[in-house]
Design a protein around this motif. Structure first.
Motif, PDB file in Angstrom:
ATOM      1  N   ASN A  82       4.971   6.257   7.399  1.00 30.12           N
ATOM      2  CA  ASN A  82       5.207   4.893   7.904  1.00 30.12           C
ATOM      3  C   ASN A  82       4.305   4.580   9.092  1.00 30.12           C
ATOM      4  N   PHE A  83       4.099   5.596   9.950  1.00 30.22           N
ATOM      5  CA  PHE A  83       3.211   5.446  11.103  1.00 30.22           C
ATOM      6  C   PHE A  83       1.806   5.075  10.641  1.00 30.22           C
ATOM      7  N   ASN A 115       6.026  -0.468   2.038  1.00 30.49           N
ATOM      8  CA  ASN A 115       6.798   0.729   1.718  1.00 30.49           C
ATOM      9  C   ASN A 115       6.614   1.163   0.273  1.00 30.49           C
ATOM     10  N   GLU A 116       6.323   0.196  -0.601  1.00 27.75           N
ATOM     11  CA  GLU A 116       6.110   0.536  -2.012  1.00 27.75           C
ATOM     12  C   GLU A 116       4.941   1.511  -2.167  1.00 27.75           C
ATOM     13  N   ASN A 137       5.985   5.118  -1.158  1.00 26.15           N
ATOM     14  CA  ASN A 137       6.720   5.809  -2.223  1.00 26.15           C
ATOM     15  C   ASN A 137       5.790   6.217  -3.363  1.00 26.15           C
ATOM     16  N   GLU A 138       4.807   5.373  -3.645  1.00 26.50           N
ATOM     17  CA  GLU A 138       3.843   5.665  -4.703  1.00 26.50           C
ATOM     18  C   GLU A 138       3.016   6.907  -4.367  1.00 26.50           C
ATOM     19  N   VAL A 139       2.558   6.999  -3.123  1.00 29.50           N
ATOM     20  CA  VAL A 139       1.731   8.133  -2.709  1.00 29.50           C
ATOM     21  C   VAL A 139       2.566   9.409  -2.630  1.00 29.50           C
ATOM     22  N   ALA A 149      -4.202  10.506   3.806  1.00 33.47           N
ATOM     23  CA  ALA A 149      -5.593  10.147   3.506  1.00 33.47           C
ATOM     24  C   ALA A 149      -5.690   9.153   2.359  1.00 33.47           C
ATOM     25  N   LEU A 150      -4.730   9.204   1.439  1.00 32.50           N
ATOM     26  CA  LEU A 150      -4.744   8.339   0.255  1.00 32.50           C
ATOM     27  C   LEU A 150      -3.987   7.031   0.442  1.00 32.50           C
ATOM     28  N   LEU A 151      -3.244   6.933   1.511  1.00 28.39           N
ATOM     29  CA  LEU A 151      -2.294   5.831   1.686  1.00 28.39           C
ATOM     30  C   LEU A 151      -2.934   4.455   1.567  1.00 28.39           C
ATOM     31  N   HIS A 152      -4.109   4.284   2.144  1.00 28.41           N
ATOM     32  CA  HIS A 152      -4.760   2.970   2.137  1.00 28.41           C
ATOM     33  C   HIS A 152      -5.692   2.790   0.935  1.00 28.41           C
TER      34      HIS A 152
END
Length: 297
Positions: A97-98, A107-108, A111-113, A143-146
């Motif tokens: 979240n940070f 948030n979706e 959860n996906e990552v 690292a994959l979040l964005h």
């Protein structure tokens, strides 16, 4: 072109960490970036992610110059450094979240990552409660979040057990289907299992840059030989078809030849004619490890 590096040099005081390094990486490649400790791998990766500036040269990542558009580079690159920086007192979701707040991500996507990197069974735990393998997954998730186009991984499998290695390897191969991946590792078997191409750096210079299949197919014949007495390098240069000579230790040498012919009988005859005995005569197999040793020893 996902990554373009042209004539890049980096100095730490009087020490030259990178010396006119150049290479290109196209979209969708998984490239192994190899070299001994101190060769310049981590420095190059930090320059690619805009964490360090080069003293000379040009670096373009996803169409952005790392000097003039560093924020755009950071937005389009996912980076897992060698020492995975985690806040151990946070829960997994808190930590992600940070990162999500920095990138304005919903948030979706978190959860996906979590599902993508296989963290779902552990998502209710604090990071301090996780094994080394799961902590690496948290770093990969961040690292994959964005959803970056390029993923840069510095020693992503360090300290993992064989089961964790297999899991992270499968994950990186899956990610590589849709993204460009540049990864550094000392585990040659991992490179052979994951990478399409290999770049080898030694003492700040690129010494090999080829598809993995081409490297192994066209590799020079390497023979390890131990003599009973000291031999001068100049004398070894008189052996026919010899390409390079590297002293491993004492009277043991790694000799490479640019020929398909088995050179062991030739070395044996060379030793006999020069009053030497061969205590060891071993033809190395075509492996990335033997090539790496030959190029960086």
């Amino acid at each position: 072109m996902s990554i373009l590096v042209k004539n890049v040099s980096k100095f730490y005081g009087k020490q030259k960490a990178l010396n006119k390094v150049s290479f290109k990486i196209s979209g969708g490649e998984i490239v192994g970036f190899l070299g001994p400790n101190g060769a310049g791998k981590s420095t190059m990766m930090k320059i690619l992610t805009s964490y360090l500036n080069a003293n000379e040269g040009t670096v373009i990542v996803n169409g952005f110059d790392v000097l003039t558009h560093d924020l755009d580079v950071k937005k389009s690159v996912g980076y897992l450094p060698e020492h995975n920086p985690l806040y151990l007192d946070l829960y997994i979701k808190e930590y992600l979240n940070f990162h999500a707040d920095i990138h304005h991500i919903s948030n979706e996507r978190i959860n996906e990552v979590i599902g993508l990197v296989g963290l779902s069974p552990e998502k209710g735990k604090k990071i301090s409660q996780l094994s080394k393998g799961y902590r690496q997954r948290v770093g990969l998730a961040a690292a994959l979040l964005h959803n970056p186009e390029v993923l840069i991984l510095d020693e992503p499998t360090t300290g993992l057990d064989p089961n964790q290695l297999a899991e992270i390897r499968s994950l990186i191969k899956e990610i590589g289907k849709t993204k460009t991946v540049l990864l550094s590792t000392h585990i040659m078997q991992e490179v052979e299992a994951m990478c399409d191409r290999v770049i080898i750096i030694n003492k700040g210079k690129i010494v090999a840059d080829k598809k993995l299949s081409d490297l192994l197919e066209n590799q020079e014949q390497i023979i390890e030989v131990e003599f009973d007495l000291r031999v001068e390098k100049e004398l070894l240069k008189t052996i026919p078809n010899i390409e390079s000579i590297n002293n491993i230790f004492d009277n043991t040498w790694a000799l490479s030849f640019d020929t398909k012919k088995d050179m062991r009988p030739v070395i044996f005859d060379f030793a006999k004619s020069n009053g030497l005995r061969t205590l060891l005569l071993h033809q190395k197999t075509n492996s990335l490890e033997s090539l790496f040793q030959n190029l960086t020893s």
